[in-house]
Design an enzyme around this catalytic site. Structure first.
Site, PDB file in Angstrom:
ATOM      1  CD  GLU A 162      -0.775  85.115  79.039  1.00  0.00           C
ATOM      2  OE1 GLU A 162       0.182  85.619  79.650  1.00  0.00           O
ATOM      3  OE2 GLU A 162      -1.594  85.784  78.376  1.00  0.00           O
TER       4      GLU A 162
HETATM    5  C1  LIG Z   1       4.224  82.539  89.614  1.00  0.00           C
HETATM    6  C2  LIG Z   1       3.320  83.553  88.999  1.00  0.00           C
HETATM    7  C3  LIG Z   1       3.777  84.327  87.946  1.00  0.00           C
HETATM    8  C4  LIG Z   1       2.962  85.302  87.391  1.00  0.00           C
HETATM    9  N1  LIG Z   1       3.464  86.132  86.416  1.00  0.00           N
HETATM   10  C5  LIG Z   1       2.741  87.232  86.060  1.00  0.00           C
HETATM   11  C6  LIG Z   1       3.314  88.265  85.242  1.00  0.00           C
HETATM   12  O1  LIG Z   1       4.458  88.159  84.796  1.00  0.00           O
HETATM   13  N2  LIG Z   1       2.585  89.360  84.972  1.00  0.00           N
HETATM   14  C7  LIG Z   1       1.306  89.519  85.440  1.00  0.00           C
HETATM   15  O2  LIG Z   1       0.699  90.545  85.169  1.00  0.00           O
HETATM   16  N3  LIG Z   1       0.717  88.564  86.210  1.00  0.00           N
HETATM   17  C8  LIG Z   1       1.409  87.443  86.535  1.00  0.00           C
HETATM   18  N4  LIG Z   1       0.847  86.480  87.339  1.00  0.00           N
HETATM   19  C9  LIG Z   1      -0.526  86.644  87.777  1.00  0.00           C
HETATM   20  C10 LIG Z   1      -1.489  85.628  87.174  1.00  0.00           C
HETATM   21  O3  LIG Z   1      -1.707  85.907  85.818  1.00  0.00           O
HETATM   22  C11 LIG Z   1      -2.759  85.639  88.023  1.00  0.00           C
HETATM   23  O4  LIG Z   1      -2.442  85.020  89.255  1.00  0.00           O
HETATM   24  C12 LIG Z   1      -3.914  84.942  87.353  1.00  0.00           C
HETATM   25  O5  LIG Z   1      -4.351  85.703  86.259  1.00  0.00           O
HETATM   26  C13 LIG Z   1      -5.095  84.732  88.296  1.00  0.00           C
HETATM   27  O6  LIG Z   1      -5.431  85.890  88.996  1.00  0.00           O
HETATM   28  P1  LIG Z   1      -5.572  85.816  90.594  1.00  0.00           P
HETATM   29  O7  LIG Z   1      -4.351  85.195  91.126  1.00  0.00           O
HETATM   30  O8  LIG Z   1      -5.944  87.153  91.099  1.00  0.00           O
HETATM   31  O9  LIG Z   1      -6.755  84.805  90.836  1.00  0.00           O
HETATM   32  P2  LIG Z   1      -8.311  85.175  90.884  1.00  0.00           P
HETATM   33  O10 LIG Z   1      -8.647  86.028  89.714  1.00  0.00           O
HETATM   34  O11 LIG Z   1      -8.670  85.684  92.229  1.00  0.00           O
HETATM   35  O12 LIG Z   1      -8.976  83.754  90.646  1.00  0.00           O
HETATM   36  C14 LIG Z   1      -9.225  82.826  91.712  1.00  0.00           C
HETATM   37  C15 LIG Z   1     -10.131  81.704  91.151  1.00  0.00           C
HETATM   38  O13 LIG Z   1     -11.388  82.266  90.742  1.00  0.00           O
HETATM   39  C16 LIG Z   1     -11.627  81.968  89.378  1.00  0.00           C
HETATM   40  N5  LIG Z   1     -12.300  83.128  88.762  1.00  0.00           N
HETATM   41  C17 LIG Z   1     -11.937  84.431  88.849  1.00  0.00           C
HETATM   42  N6  LIG Z   1     -12.784  85.185  88.117  1.00  0.00           N
HETATM   43  C18 LIG Z   1     -13.688  84.351  87.560  1.00  0.00           C
HETATM   44  C19 LIG Z   1     -14.791  84.506  86.684  1.00  0.00           C
HETATM   45  N7  LIG Z   1     -15.150  85.701  86.216  1.00  0.00           N
HETATM   46  N8  LIG Z   1     -15.498  83.411  86.331  1.00  0.00           N
HETATM   47  C20 LIG Z   1     -15.139  82.193  86.765  1.00  0.00           C
HETATM   48  N9  LIG Z   1     -14.094  81.967  87.585  1.00  0.00           N
HETATM   49  C21 LIG Z   1     -13.367  83.031  87.972  1.00  0.00           C
HETATM   50  C22 LIG Z   1     -10.271  81.679  88.764  1.00  0.00           C
HETATM   51  O14 LIG Z   1     -10.358  80.845  87.624  1.00  0.00           O
HETATM   52  C23 LIG Z   1      -9.556  81.015  89.925  1.00  0.00           C
HETATM   53  O15 LIG Z   1      -9.873  79.658  89.964  1.00  0.00           O
HETATM   54  C24 LIG Z   1       1.634  85.469  87.869  1.00  0.00           C
HETATM   55  C25 LIG Z   1       1.168  84.659  88.901  1.00  0.00           C
HETATM   56  C26 LIG Z   1       1.993  83.729  89.482  1.00  0.00           C
HETATM   57  C27 LIG Z   1       1.481  82.924  90.653  1.00  0.00           C
END
Ligand SMILES: Cc1cc2nc3c(=O)[nH]c(=O)nc-3n(C[C@H](O)[C@H](O)[C@H](O)COP(=O)(O)OP(=O)(O)OC[C@H]3O[C@@H](n4cnc5c(N)ncnc54)[C@H](O)[C@@H]3O)c2cc1C
Length: 569
Positions: free
Chosen positions: A428
């Site tokens: 989220e």
């Molecule tokens: C158990 C679980 C349940 C989930 N449920 C859902 C769901 O129901 N529906 C859904 O759509 N998604 C869901 N998600 C996805 C979740 O919302 C994402 O994992 C989350 O938004 C982070 O995206 P990412 O994993 O690609 O990390 P990334 O975006 O790759 O981030 C990696 C790191 O980089 C940082 N970062 C990335 N971009 C920036 C920026 N512009 N500036 C500064 N820092 C940055 C982040 O803060 C983080 O520390 C779920 C994930 C998990 C693990």
């Protein structure tokens, strides 16, 4: 020791700390009175404690499992989900004309917290459906509303949110899932979504996916995204689940925690979808429900913190090691100063995070008709999400520490809380992204909403000086230091703000905590358990704000001075 929902604490905070009476007096909630709210909280508390919480440990040991393309859910989940639906809790925020309870968000926030404290994995299912109902109420056509909302509220059908793809996490605008017009008003959706919470189950007749996808003429980035309803089974002419749609669960993720919550990889192959909202307005639709969704996740942290605190307290009162340093006969480890300190820290921060979440809920409730309160609610949202979830796993980690070696052994359940809480800081919108929102968008008003909160903290502290001078002065001084920190933050270029965003958000939460603890002490007349907890917080935890704010002024230069090569040295 199983979890008991802390109903009296919600009631105390609503009555004494966050001015919930103003919500009951507002035009939007004129049909609800204080007695009804108290009865609702009691009822929900029983469900969370007696039905939901007993499933927590079993769901960790027996996770959801993919069998012949269908998710077989953890033992007891089907029946408990049925009871949650029967009680009307899935539709507690839905409008009464759609069959919902129409409760204030502040009350729903307390209920969402207790369900999360009972069993985070199970609570995620009704929470996802809650979010979907809200999105449909605001943006779906009348036909979609009439067909889906009653079935979602009754629990016959369940909802999911599909944003994330392997190339599109924090950067939702990078998504590649395609939508094509079928020419009959429907759309064909093709692509893969990952990490979809409760993407399937074996207890609902249909699973309704809200999916973000891009039409061929959608511009790149977030502005070209549209939102679609894509059900697992296509509704027949009578609105019953008919033929299978082109969507399936490809696999389940193996995770650190929330094992009972099936996290699915979803494949869409020309699946039939119906547009929700206007074409290319998908992100706008998602934004409508963002505040509630973030608050819902924030209190997942608080719920787990509460459960971890209860468990650690029970253990510390039972486990005997060494002689009591304060002379208690058969003294348990709770007599050791360090153990008592950890437990006080856990209790104090659980209260702080809960008060912030409920204050945010109240502001958003009042914000329905009052723009100033709307701005306050929006300002508090990133704190309610990020601070509360960080506290969730910090408190759960302390819970492991209180248990000593037994905390590391799974059978106590202390480790499960630490594992389960970890995700709440990530999904989220990661807490880093929340903090950037806080110092970016939420300060676009020149700090007006934030300064108004600081004015209130200072005037309350001034009035409290007569009863609790030392505590009141400490809170007033902290608010003043935060004011200076916020002014410094506002003077910085954006990327310098971002470098200090996480410490700044936490400093704000620390000062809010001082204010709410002081209010609790004053409400108690300055003596009693809440006053003693306030003294602990204000003396030992509030001072953290100064060290955090010192980082705000540094900007980003010293961080970028460390090259990737430096970091690998
Ligand atoms: C158990 C679980 C349940 C989930 N449920 C859902 C769901 O129901 N529906 C859904 O759509 N998604 C869901 N998600 C996805 C979740 O919302 C994402 O994992 C989350 O938004 C982070 O995206 P990412 O994993 O690609 O990390 P990334 O975006 O790759 O981030 C990696 C790191 O980089 C940082 N970062 C990335 N971009 C920036 C920026 N512009 N500036 C500064 N820092 C940055 C982040 O803060 C983080 O520390 C779920 C994930 C998990 C693990």
């Amino acid at each position: 020791m199983t979890y008991r929902a802390p109903v009296s604490d919600y009631q105390f905070i609503l009555d004494q700390i966050v001015d919930f009476s103003a919500v009951l007096e507002s035009a939007a909630f004129e049909d609800i009175d204080a007695e009804t709210v108290a009865a609702i909280l009691e009822e929900a508390g029983k469900l969370a404690s007696d039905v939901v919480a007993p499933l927590n440990r079993g769901s960790d040991l027996t996770p959801g499992n993919l069998v012949d393309g269908v998710v077989k859910t953890s033992p007891g989940f089907a029946s408990a989900h049925g009871q949650i639906a029967e009680g009307g809790w899935i539709g507690m925020l839905a409008q009464p004309e759609n069959g919902g309870m129409g409760l204030p968000l502040s009350v729903a926030t307390a209920i969402n917290e207790m369900m999360s404290g009972g069993c985070l994995s199970l609570s995620l299912q009704p929470l996802m459906t809650q979010g979907q109902i809200e999105a449909l109420e605001h943006h779906a056509s009348d036909a979609i509303k009439a067909l889906y909302i009653p079935k979602l509220i009754s629990g016959e059908w369940t909802g999911t949110m599909n944003l994330t793809e392997s190339c599109a996490g924090s950067d939702v605008g990078a998504l590649r899932t395609k939508a094509e017009r079928n020419g009959d008003g429907t759309y064909a959706i093709t692509g893969q979504k990952i990490f979809i919470t409760w993407g399937d189950n074996d207890f609902s007749d249909n699973v309704c996916h809200l999916v973000l996808a891009r039409l061929p003429d959608g511009v790149p980035g977030t502005k070209g995204i549209s939102l679609f309803m894509v059900p697992k089974f296509l509704p027949d002419a009578d609105g019953n689940p008919g033929v299978r749609n082109g969507v399936k669960v490809v696999s389940l993720e193996h995770k650190l925690g929330i094992h009972g919550s099936p996290t699915c990889v979803m494949e869409y192959e020309g699946a039939t979808g119906w547009l929700v909202g206007a074409e290319h307005q998908g992100m706008k639709c998602m934004f409508t429900m963002m505040n509630n969704a973030r608050l819902g996740v924030g209190v997942q942290g608080v719920g787990v913190a509460e459960a971890a605190t209860q468990k650690a307290l029970a253990y510390a009162q039972d486990r005997v090691q060494g002689r009591s340093p304060i002379g208690t006969e058969n003294g348990a480890i709770i007599d050791h100063a360090d153990v008592r300190r950890m437990l006080a820290h856990m209790r104090a921060d659980t209260f702080t995070a809960r008060a912030i979440a409920l204050a945010c809920g109240v502001a958003l409730d009042l914000g329905r008709t009052d723009p100033e309160q709307q701005a306050r609610g929006a300002f508090l949202i990133p704190i309610a999400k990020a601070f509360s979830t960080d506290i969730g796993h910090e408190v759960a980690q302390l819970g492991v520490q209180v248990h000593g070696g037994m905390g590391y052994i799974e059978e106590t359940g202390a480790a499960q809380y630490a594992r389960d809480a970890r995700i709440t800081s990530i999904y989220e919108g990661t807490n880093g992204i929340q903090a950037m929102d806080f110092v970016g968008r939420k300060l676009m008003d020149g700090g007006e909403a934030g300064f108004a909160i600081l004015d209130e903290i200072e005037s309350f502290a001034e009035a409290a000086r007569a009863t609790l001078p030392k505590r009141a002065i400490a809170v007033w001084n902290a608010a003043e230091t935060l004011r200076e920190g916020m002014e410094a933050m506002l003077a910085l270029p954006m990327n310098d703000r971002f470098a200090g965003a996480v410490p700044f958000l936490r400093a704000f939460a620390r000062v809010l905590g001082g204010h709410y603890h002081l209010k609790a002490a004053i409400a108690e007349g300055g003596e009693g358990p809440r006053s003693r907890l306030a003294a602990f917080y204000i003396k030992r935890m509030l001072p953290e704000h100064a060290a955090l704010l010192a980082q705000v002024r540094l900007g980003a230069a010293d961080i970028y001075a460390l090259s990737p090569e430096d970091l690998s040295a």
